[in-house]
Design an enzyme around this catalytic site. Structure first.
Site, PDB file in Angstrom:
ATOM      1  N   LYS A  48       0.793  -1.234   0.000  1.00 48.65           N
ATOM      2  CA  LYS A  48       0.000   0.000   0.000  1.00 48.65           C
ATOM      3  C   LYS A  48       0.825   1.285   0.000  1.00 48.65           C
ATOM      4  O   LYS A  48       0.478   2.260   0.657  1.00 48.65           O
ATOM      5  CB  LYS A  48      -0.946   0.010   1.209  1.00 48.65           C
ATOM      6  CG  LYS A  48      -1.960  -1.098   1.193  1.00 48.65           C
ATOM      7  CD  LYS A  48      -2.853  -1.083   2.403  1.00 48.65           C
ATOM      8  CE  LYS A  48      -2.156  -1.578   3.635  1.00 48.65           C
ATOM      9  NZ  LYS A  48      -3.063  -1.884   4.744  1.00 48.65           N
ATOM     10  N   ASP A  60      -5.570  -5.813  10.455  1.00 49.27           N
ATOM     11  CA  ASP A  60      -6.917  -5.204  10.467  1.00 49.27           C
ATOM     12  C   ASP A  60      -8.029  -6.212  10.165  1.00 49.27           C
ATOM     13  O   ASP A  60      -9.154  -6.071  10.657  1.00 49.27           O
ATOM     14  CB  ASP A  60      -6.995  -3.998   9.508  1.00 49.27           C
ATOM     15  CG  ASP A  60      -6.488  -4.287   8.107  1.00 49.27           C
ATOM     16  OD1 ASP A  60      -5.969  -5.399   7.850  1.00 49.27           O
ATOM     17  OD2 ASP A  60      -6.598  -3.389   7.237  1.00 49.27           O
TER      18      ASP A  60
HETATM   19  C1  BGC Z   1      -1.970  -5.819   3.577  1.00 52.44           C
HETATM   20  C2  BGC Z   1      -2.813  -6.565   4.573  1.00 52.44           C
HETATM   21  C3  BGC Z   1      -4.001  -5.718   5.009  1.00 52.44           C
HETATM   22  C4  BGC Z   1      -4.759  -5.229   3.776  1.00 52.44           C
HETATM   23  C5  BGC Z   1      -5.944  -4.343   4.135  1.00 52.44           C
HETATM   24  C6  BGC Z   1      -2.831  -5.295   2.432  1.00 52.44           C
HETATM   25  O1  BGC Z   1      -2.057  -4.513   1.578  1.00 52.44           O
HETATM   26  O2  BGC Z   1      -0.959  -6.655   3.061  1.00 52.44           O
HETATM   27  O3  BGC Z   1      -2.062  -6.941   5.711  1.00 52.44           O
HETATM   28  O4  BGC Z   1      -4.839  -6.494   5.807  1.00 52.44           O
HETATM   29  O5  BGC Z   1      -3.885  -4.498   2.939  1.00 52.44           O
HETATM   30  O6  BGC Z   1      -5.579  -3.247   4.880  1.00 52.44           O
END
Ligand code: BGC
Length: 495
Positions: A187, A223
């Site tokens: 992200k 989360d």
């Molecule tokens: C992460 C996860 C997270 C999800 C939603 C992903 O990019 O790898 O750990 O739960 O985003 O936030």
């Protein structure tokens, strides 16, 4: 430049576009014009058939089984044990601190659990891009700084140390409830020196460096786990937690005898639990090439320009960080071919000029605007500087947006249906959260309808919007951990 004959009157064709069907977010009315035919043809690859969705389900389950079998780096879908093996029983109470890091905002919360009641006070802090992509030390110093400010303002600095739940929404290889090494950033985060390190240690060290706050981390969680726990607190059949926001991911309750890599596991009290929540990290599904059969050149383009090329490919076809960009590169391509905007492609070629909220707004135009004046769509295209926008352009842009968001919903549905089929429990509640699920006008309905089509047997399920899983869920994981520890200690004392 090729010229386009535009027909201002939107006709329907082949019975596809009745008003009722538009409400169900089927593709918008077909425009009787060559460009529309060509656009439809060019966009065919964005439509995933049920047959392909079923194939995705099989492939995803296979990837998940590989992840459950081995802890090695080579597997795409990591299937990370969370060390959370019980859901709340409704008696959890007490005062907790929660930290929530997972996107452009960071939150600190003070949560009081009292029976079914929860009282929360919190503060949101921005995480500037320079910090997201700077050093790990600067990132954790920033977190500690925000915490100190919050604790100061809420008189929490002195007195009893509150148990803290840390929601860290990135893939973490945990080997206990309070320890976890970051596998890889996702992200848009890229802070140096954190991948491979234990994030709880980094947080403690940052607090020690400033010397004015003392913390007691009792749980580190994803989360999705917070979402599952927050829903389970209200509805005890909740066994799956899903996020479709900036990123996407799911966790679910798995039987320990189906997790070969945990063979022989006993907890610190010598007990082997029957089940444990597994954080699937399904965003990385396809990173080994499994999804290549339906990834498009547009998906490749979005991936290539991202901060982590080749990683989290399923996430890049679904989540809010990418959905707008996927739609934009499709629109750019169509404009370059002379099929949109009279061939003018400068404005739409600017990377990231078309965020996912535009997809939501344009999809709302389709849903709410019975006269199909496409007011919002016109406005958006004008705002990003597209020079010549016709009524047909608007209809076609809306068509592309609906294809991209429908594909995202269907891909997510395949993941959830696969988990429901695998768990094969009579009735399961699926806790869901995230900005795409909350704010896209038709995504929840499209998701629900497709899951219903893809599940087998007499499984029943319901989707439940989670009430702040990352905050309340963190307090709940902390509370359950505290309760179980006390119960187990009491039981040992009695022996
Ligand atoms: C992460 C996860 C997270 C999800 C939603 C992903 O990019 O790898 O750990 O739960 O985003 O936030």
């Amino acid at each position: 430049m090729s010229s386009i004959v535009c027909h201002p009157i939107l006709n329907t064709q082949n019975g596809i576009a009745t008003d009722a069907k538009i409400k169900k977010q089927r593709p918008p009315p077909l425009v009787v014009s060559r460009p529309r035919d060509l656009i439809q043809e060019a966009c065919e690859k964005l439509v995933i058939s049920d047959q392909h969705l079923r194939r995705i389900m099989q492939l995803m389950e296979k990837s998940m089984e590989q992840g459950l079998a081995t802890a090695t780096k080579g597997v795409a879908v990591k299937m990370l044990p969370t060390y959370v093996d019980s859901v709340p029983n409704g008696t959890e109470k007490g005062d907790f601190l929660a930290l929530d890091l997972g996107g452009t905002n960071f939150r600190v919360l003070h949560i009081k659990l009292e029976g079914k009641e929860t009282k929360m006070t919190g503060k949101i802090f921005r995480v500037p891009e320079s910090i997201m992509r700077g050093t790990g030390e600067a990132l954790f110093d920033h977190i500690a700084d925000c915490m100190a400010k919050f604790m100061e303002e809420n008189n929490l600095k002195d007195g009893t140390k509150l148990p803290l739940g840390f929601t860290f929404s990135f893939p973490c290889q945990q080997d206990g409830l309070t320890k976890g090494k970051l596998v890889t950033w996702t992200k848009g985060f890229k802070a140096s020196g954190v991948e491979g390190a234990d994030v709880v240690t980094l947080l403690r060290e940052a607090c020690q460096r400033r010397n004015d706050i003392d913390i007691d981390v009792v749980a580190l969680l994803n989360d999705t786990v917070g979402t599952l726990m927050a829903c389970a607190f209200q509805e005890n059949t909740c066994q799956i937690g899903v996020i479709v926001g900036t990123g996407t991911n799911a966790c679910y309750m798995e039987r320990l005898d189906r997790i070969p890599k945990m063979a022989g596991y006993v907890d610190e009290h010598g007990v082997t639990p029957e089940e444990m929540i597994i954080n699937t990290e399904w965003g990385a599904f396809g990173d080994d090439g499994t999804l290549d059969f339906l990834r498009t050149p547009w998906d490749d383009a979005v991936d290539r320009e991202s901060i982590n090329p080749g990683q989290h490919l399923y996430e890049k076809m679904i989540s809010g960080m990418y959905m707008g960009e996927v739609a934009r590169v499709v629109l750019e391509d169509l404009a370059r071919q002379g099929l949109l905007f009279g061939g003018h492609c400068d404005a739409i070629s600017v990377p990231h000029c078309f965020p996912t909220k535009f997809v939501s707004e344009i999809d709302s135009d389709l849903l709410e605007d019975d006269d199909r004046t496409f007011q919002k769509t016109y406005q958006i295209l004008e705002d990003i500087g597209v020079e010549t926008v016709s009524a047909n352009d608007c209809a076609n842009v809306a068509y592309v947006c609906s294809l991209v968001s429908t594909r995202a919903a269907h891909l997510t549905a395949a993941g959830i249906a696969m988990l429901l089929n695998r768990m094969n429990k009579k009735h399961v509640t699926v806790g869901v959260d995230g900005s795409v699920y909350r704010f896209h006008p038709t995504y929840p309905k499209l998701l629900d309808e497709k899951i219903d089509e893809l599940i087998v047997g007499d499984i029943e399920y319901q989707l439940m919007l989670s009430e702040d899983g990352s905050g309340r869920g963190a307090a709940l994981v902390a509370a359950v951990a505290t309760r179980l520890k006390e119960e187990k200690l009491a039981a040992l004392g009695k022996k």
